[in-house]
Write a protein that holds these residues in place. Structure first.
Motif, PDB file in Angstrom:
ATOM      1  N   SER A   1       2.949   0.725   5.182  1.00 61.55           N
ATOM      2  CA  SER A   1       3.005   1.182   6.573  1.00 61.55           C
ATOM      3  C   SER A   1       4.412   1.119   7.167  1.00 61.55           C
ATOM      4  CB  SER A   1       2.025   0.399   7.444  1.00 61.55           C
ATOM      5  OG  SER A   1       2.485  -0.918   7.679  1.00 61.55           O
ATOM      6  N   LYS A   2       5.366   0.577   6.431  1.00 63.09           N
ATOM      7  CA  LYS A   2       6.762   0.579   6.877  1.00 63.09           C
ATOM      8  C   LYS A   2       7.388   1.963   6.731  1.00 63.09           C
ATOM      9  CE  LYS A   2       9.124  -3.010   5.293  1.00 63.09           C
ATOM     10  NZ  LYS A   2       9.541  -4.138   4.427  1.00 63.09           N
ATOM     11  N   ILE A   3       6.744   2.838   5.955  1.00 64.33           N
ATOM     12  CA  ILE A   3       7.202   4.215   5.788  1.00 64.33           C
ATOM     13  C   ILE A   3       6.739   5.011   7.007  1.00 64.33           C
ATOM     14  CG2 ILE A   3       6.964   6.301   4.364  1.00 64.33           C
ATOM     15  CD1 ILE A   3       6.375   4.346   1.987  1.00 64.33           C
ATOM     16  N   LYS A   4       7.617   5.783   7.601  1.00 63.20           N
ATOM     17  CA  LYS A   4       7.315   6.512   8.845  1.00 63.20           C
ATOM     18  C   LYS A   4       6.035   7.342   8.744  1.00 63.20           C
ATOM     19  CE  LYS A   4       8.040   8.137  12.985  1.00 63.20           C
ATOM     20  NZ  LYS A   4       7.271   7.447  13.988  1.00 63.20           N
ATOM     21  N   LEU A   5       5.860   8.079   7.674  1.00 64.57           N
ATOM     22  CA  LEU A   5       4.676   8.918   7.508  1.00 64.57           C
ATOM     23  C   LEU A   5       3.386   8.093   7.489  1.00 64.57           C
ATOM     24  CD1 LEU A   5       3.449  11.750   6.920  1.00 64.57           C
ATOM     25  CD2 LEU A   5       3.822  11.270   4.485  1.00 64.57           C
ATOM     26  N   LEU A   6       3.493   6.831   7.086  1.00 65.34           N
ATOM     27  CA  LEU A   6       2.323   5.963   6.908  1.00 65.34           C
ATOM     28  C   LEU A   6       2.281   4.826   7.920  1.00 65.34           C
ATOM     29  CD1 LEU A   6       2.707   5.614   3.022  1.00 65.34           C
ATOM     30  CD2 LEU A   6       1.379   7.343   4.267  1.00 65.34           C
ATOM     31  N   ASP A   7       2.933   4.988   9.066  1.00 63.99           N
ATOM     32  CA  ASP A   7       3.147   3.869   9.968  1.00 63.99           C
ATOM     33  C   ASP A   7       1.947   3.451  10.820  1.00 63.99           C
ATOM     34  OD1 ASP A   7       3.185   5.985  11.738  1.00 63.99           O
ATOM     35  OD2 ASP A   7       5.145   5.509  12.613  1.00 63.99           O
ATOM     36  N   VAL A   8       0.795   4.064  10.616  1.00 66.86           N
ATOM     37  CA  VAL A   8      -0.424   3.631  11.308  1.00 66.86           C
ATOM     38  C   VAL A   8      -1.302   2.934  10.269  1.00 66.86           C
ATOM     39  CG1 VAL A   8      -2.405   4.342  12.690  1.00 66.86           C
ATOM     40  CG2 VAL A   8      -0.202   5.502  12.982  1.00 66.86           C
ATOM     41  N   LEU A   9      -1.141   1.625  10.191  1.00 68.28           N
ATOM     42  CA  LEU A   9      -1.810   0.816   9.164  1.00 68.28           C
ATOM     43  C   LEU A   9      -3.320   1.030   9.093  1.00 68.28           C
ATOM     44  CD1 LEU A   9      -1.761  -1.343   6.966  1.00 68.28           C
ATOM     45  CD2 LEU A   9      -1.698  -3.076   8.782  1.00 68.28           C
ATOM     46  N   PRO A  10      -4.044   1.106  10.213  1.00 71.70           N
ATOM     47  CA  PRO A  10      -5.492   1.306  10.085  1.00 71.70           C
ATOM     48  C   PRO A  10      -5.868   2.543   9.264  1.00 71.70           C
ATOM     49  CG  PRO A  10      -4.973   0.636  12.310  1.00 71.70           C
ATOM     50  CD  PRO A  10      -3.649   0.897  11.616  1.00 71.70           C
ATOM     51  N   ALA A  11      -5.079   3.608   9.330  1.00 73.13           N
ATOM     52  CA  ALA A  11      -5.400   4.816   8.561  1.00 73.13           C
ATOM     53  C   ALA A  11      -5.295   4.560   7.062  1.00 73.13           C
ATOM     54  CB  ALA A  11      -4.498   5.972   8.984  1.00 73.13           C
ATOM     55  N   ILE A  12      -4.383   3.691   6.666  1.00 71.16           N
ATOM     56  CA  ILE A  12      -4.289   3.299   5.254  1.00 71.16           C
ATOM     57  C   ILE A  12      -5.517   2.466   4.881  1.00 71.16           C
ATOM     58  CG2 ILE A  12      -2.929   2.055   3.522  1.00 71.16           C
ATOM     59  CD1 ILE A  12      -0.445   2.619   5.286  1.00 71.16           C
ATOM     60  N   VAL A  13      -5.872   1.545   5.759  1.00 74.51           N
ATOM     61  CA  VAL A  13      -7.033   0.677   5.518  1.00 74.51           C
ATOM     62  C   VAL A  13      -8.311   1.507   5.415  1.00 74.51           C
ATOM     63  CG1 VAL A  13      -8.431  -1.215   6.465  1.00 74.51           C
ATOM     64  CG2 VAL A  13      -5.926  -1.320   6.600  1.00 74.51           C
ATOM     65  N   TRP A  14      -8.434   2.546   6.231  1.00 68.84           N
ATOM     66  CA  TRP A  14      -9.634   3.395   6.148  1.00 68.84           C
ATOM     67  C   TRP A  14      -9.742   4.051   4.779  1.00 68.84           C
ATOM     68  CZ3 TRP A  14      -7.829   5.653  11.371  1.00 68.84           C
ATOM     69  CH2 TRP A  14      -8.156   4.779  12.396  1.00 68.84           C
ATOM     70  N   GLY A  15      -8.629   4.462   4.202  1.00 70.10           N
ATOM     71  CA  GLY A  15      -8.646   5.031   2.852  1.00 70.10           C
ATOM     72  C   GLY A  15      -9.040   3.999   1.810  1.00 70.10           C
ATOM     73  N   PHE A  16      -8.505   2.782   1.954  1.00 73.83           N
ATOM     74  CA  PHE A  16      -8.833   1.686   1.047  1.00 73.83           C
ATOM     75  C   PHE A  16     -10.335   1.386   1.125  1.00 73.83           C
ATOM     76  CE2 PHE A  16      -9.317  -2.654  -0.361  1.00 73.83           C
ATOM     77  CZ  PHE A  16      -8.286  -2.924  -1.248  1.00 73.83           C
ATOM     78  N   ALA A  17     -10.823   1.179   2.346  1.00 77.94           N
ATOM     79  CA  ALA A  17     -12.231   0.828   2.537  1.00 77.94           C
ATOM     80  C   ALA A  17     -13.161   1.952   2.081  1.00 77.94           C
ATOM     81  CB  ALA A  17     -12.485   0.490   4.009  1.00 77.94           C
ATOM     82  N   SER A  18     -12.767   3.188   2.329  1.00 77.78           N
ATOM     83  CA  SER A  18     -13.591   4.325   1.900  1.00 77.78           C
ATOM     84  C   SER A  18     -13.705   4.382   0.381  1.00 77.78           C
ATOM     85  CB  SER A  18     -12.989   5.636   2.413  1.00 77.78           C
ATOM     86  OG  SER A  18     -13.084   5.699   3.823  1.00 77.78           O
ATOM     87  N   THR A  19     -12.638   4.032  -0.301  1.00 77.02           N
ATOM     88  CA  THR A  19     -12.648   4.036  -1.766  1.00 77.02           C
ATOM     89  C   THR A  19     -13.531   2.923  -2.312  1.00 77.02           C
ATOM     90  OG1 THR A  19     -10.418   4.931  -1.709  1.00 77.02           O
ATOM     91  CG2 THR A  19     -11.169   4.008  -3.815  1.00 77.02           C
ATOM     92  N   VAL A  20     -13.377   1.734  -1.781  1.00 81.77           N
ATOM     93  CA  VAL A  20     -14.216   0.610  -2.220  1.00 81.77           C
ATOM     94  C   VAL A  20     -15.684   0.910  -1.905  1.00 81.77           C
ATOM     95  CG1 VAL A  20     -14.734  -1.847  -1.893  1.00 81.77           C
ATOM     96  CG2 VAL A  20     -12.344  -1.078  -2.039  1.00 81.77           C
ATOM     97  N   GLY A  21     -15.938   1.418  -0.706  1.00 77.78           N
ATOM     98  CA  GLY A  21     -17.306   1.755  -0.324  1.00 77.78           C
ATOM     99  C   GLY A  21     -17.915   2.834  -1.203  1.00 77.78           C
ATOM    100  N   THR A  22     -17.127   3.833  -1.548  1.00 78.22           N
ATOM    101  CA  THR A  22     -17.621   4.900  -2.428  1.00 78.22           C
ATOM    102  C   THR A  22     -17.921   4.347  -3.813  1.00 78.22           C
ATOM    103  OG1 THR A  22     -16.411   6.581  -1.184  1.00 78.22           O
ATOM    104  CG2 THR A  22     -17.063   7.154  -3.432  1.00 78.22           C
ATOM    105  N   THR A  23     -17.092   3.427  -4.282  1.00 75.29           N
ATOM    106  CA  THR A  23     -17.334   2.794  -5.583  1.00 75.29           C
ATOM    107  C   THR A  23     -18.674   2.060  -5.571  1.00 75.29           C
ATOM    108  OG1 THR A  23     -14.957   2.572  -5.933  1.00 75.29           O
ATOM    109  CG2 THR A  23     -16.372   1.175  -7.278  1.00 75.29           C
ATOM    110  N   VAL A  24     -18.917   1.316  -4.511  1.00 72.13           N
ATOM    111  CA  VAL A  24     -20.178   0.571  -4.397  1.00 72.13           C
ATOM    112  C   VAL A  24     -21.353   1.536  -4.230  1.00 72.13           C
ATOM    113  CG1 VAL A  24     -21.465  -1.071  -2.971  1.00 72.13           C
ATOM    114  CG2 VAL A  24     -19.056  -1.499  -3.491  1.00 72.13           C
ATOM    115  N   ALA A  25     -21.201   2.527  -3.356  1.00 68.56           N
ATOM    116  CA  ALA A  25     -22.300   3.455  -3.068  1.00 68.56           C
ATOM    117  C   ALA A  25     -22.693   4.305  -4.275  1.00 68.56           C
ATOM    118  CB  ALA A  25     -21.926   4.361  -1.892  1.00 68.56           C
ATOM    119  N   THR A  26     -21.711   4.699  -5.072  1.00 70.33           N
ATOM    120  CA  THR A  26     -22.023   5.532  -6.240  1.00 70.33           C
ATOM    121  C   THR A  26     -22.460   4.706  -7.443  1.00 70.33           C
ATOM    122  OG1 THR A  26     -19.732   5.532  -7.042  1.00 70.33           O
ATOM    123  CG2 THR A  26     -20.392   7.343  -5.553  1.00 70.33           C
ATOM    124  N   GLY A  27     -22.102   3.423  -7.442  1.00 72.43           N
ATOM    125  CA  GLY A  27     -22.406   2.585  -8.594  1.00 72.43           C
ATOM    126  C   GLY A  27     -21.546   2.907  -9.802  1.00 72.43           C
TER     127      GLY A  27
END
Length: 167
Positions: free
Chosen positions: A96-122
Motif C-alpha cells: 500500500s506504500k505504492i501510489k496505485l495501491l495506497d488504499v489498503l482495504p482494497a488490497i485486503v478485500w482481494g486477499f479475503a476474496s481469494t481465501v474465501g473463494t478457496t474455502v467456498a470452492t473446496g
C-alpha cells in the motif's frame, strides 16, 4: 431522474444481471463480484477507480495466493499458519506504500476474496486449470469492477441534468 434514484435503478438492475450471470453462465462467487463492485466506488469510480480497484484487489489476490501456497507446502501447524498470515498481512501494508495501491482495504478485500473463494470452492490453491480458486477469484474481482464501471455509466446517463437558462 435524480442521481440517487438513477443509481438505485442502475445498480439494482445490474445486480440482477450479475446474480443471474454468476449463478448460471459464469460460475464465480457473486459475493466477490459485489466486493469488487464496492471497491470500484470506494476508490473513486471512473477509469481511475477501475484501474486502482483492479490493481489493488489483484495485489491482495497475489499475496493471498502466495500465503496459501506457503501454508500448503509447509506443515507448520496452527502457529505456522498464523505467522504466514501475519507475513501476508505485513506484505499488504508494504504494497500500500505504492501510489496505485495506497488504499489498503482494497488490497485486503482481494486477499479475503481469494481465501474465501478457496474455502467456498473446496479447491486447493495448487489446483491446476480454470477451477483454481485464485483464477476464479481474479475473474470475479475483474467482473465486479466492470459492473461498478457500467453501473456508474448507466447511473450518470439516467440522472437528470438541469440546464441553466439565461433569461
Amino acid at each position: 431522474m435524480k442521481k440517487p434514484e438513477a443509481y438505485t435503478l442502475s445498480i439494482g438492475v445490474l445486480a440482477v444481471v450479475d446474480t443471474w450471470l454468476t449463478g448460471t453462465v459464469f460460475p464465480v462467487p457473486v459475493w466477490v463480484t459485489f466486493i469488487a463492485w464496492a471497491s470500484f466506488f470506494v476508490l473513486g469510480g471512473g477509469q481511475a477507480g477501475f484501474v486502482k480497484s483492479v490493481a489493488s484487489n489483484l495485489t491482495g489476490l497475489v499475496i493471498a495466493s502466495l500465503t496459501l501456497l506457503c501454508i500448503t507446502t509447509m506443515s507448520a501447524g496452527a502457529i505456522g499458519v498464523a505467522v504466514l498470515v501475519g507475513i501476508g498481512s505485513a506484505a499488504m501494508v508494504q504494497a500500500s506504500k505504492i501510489k496505485l495501491l495506497d488504499v489498503l482495504p482494497a488490497i485486503v478485500w482481494g486477499f479475503a476474496s481469494t481465501v474465501g473463494t478457496t474455502v467456498a470452492t473446496g479447491k486447493a490453491i495448487t489446483t491446476v486449470g480454470i477451477s483454481n480458486p485464485a483464477l476464479v477469484a481474479a475473474a470475479a474481482l475483474v467482473t465486479g469492477a466492470a459492473f461498478g464501471f457500467v453501473s456508474e455509466l448507466l447511473g450518470e446517463a439516467l440522472a437528470f441534468k438541469r440546464e441553466h437558462r439565461l433569461s
